[in-house]
Enzyme design. Structure first.
Site: not given
Ligand code: GAR
Length: 215
Positions: A14, A64, A92, A110, A146
């Site tokens: 993309n 972390r 992520r 998506h 999403d």
């Protein structure tokens, strides 16, 4: 010129489509930086070859917190003062620590017709559900995965013998048209981001955008 920062985690096809639409003049935008959570992401090479800063912000060290990781993602992107933050295969979860730095200015692609098939392996979910049409969605990003407002979608048929791979490939070809078209709609002012981060969309423009990408 619309300034964008693109986040990736892998292949970067993309990103490649975005860069090539910029190069041929059909997308009036500048990719100011490409940021990946994975040092081995192939898309980082695409960025370097295009003369774009390619930056790795690793999720590790594991101790972390997700909040600290997101704060670093935001700080890194803020260095480039983007008009829009573009998640193009960034795998992520982004949290408030990230989103609050760019109110109303983070978009994602998506590989499903949202709100169907959220999360991982959307194309496999579509094959297994037996749906007859699938596609991709460009949407605003909010704290729920999403689930942000839908900007545009493109549709493909699901064929009787489709596998996850064959459907993914058909959807990907649409992704490579849909994402640059949506970004150009931002660049041209067809889609406006208000000062408060409220989104004003010109309905007619979006209808024609949808016709463009489903044709
Ligand atoms: C694309 O199919 C994109 O829609 C998907 O990952 C792929 C990245 O490919 N994104 C998601 O599943 C996000 N939930 P690319 O690295 O070749 O652009």
């Amino acid at each position: 010129m619309l300034k964008i920062v693109v986040f990736i985690s892998g292949r970067g096809s993309n990103l490649k489509a975005i860069l090539s639409h910029i190069q041929d003049g059909s997308l009036k935008a500048e990719v100011c930086a490409v940021i990946s959570d994975k040092p081995e992401a192939a898309g980082l090479e695409l960025a370097k070859n295009a003369g774009v800063p390619a930056i790795v912000v690793p999720r590790l060290p594991k101790n972390r917190s997700l909040a600290e990781f997101n704060a670093e993602l935001a700080a890194t992107a803020l260095n480039y003062s983007p008009d829009l933050v573009v998640l193009a295969g960034f795998m992520r979860v982004v949290t408030t620590e990230f989103l609050s730095a760019f109110p109303g200015r983070v978009v994602n692609i998506h590989p499903s017709l949202l709100p169907s098939f959220k999360g991982l392996h959307a194309q496999k979910q579509a094959v297994e559900a037996g749906v007859k049409f699938a596609g991709c969605t460009v949407h605003y990003v909010n704290e729920e995965v999403d689930s942000g407002g839908i900007i545009a979608q493109a549709v493909v048929p699901v064929l009787p013998n489709d596998s996850e791979d064959s459907l993914s490939q058909r959807i990907l070809e649409k992704e490579h048209k849909l994402f640059p078209a949506v970004l150009q709609a931002f660049a041209s002012g067809q889609i406006t981001i208000g000062d408060t981060g409220d989104i004003q969309q010109e309905t007619n423009s979006l209808v024609s955008l949808n016709l463009l990408v489903t044709a």
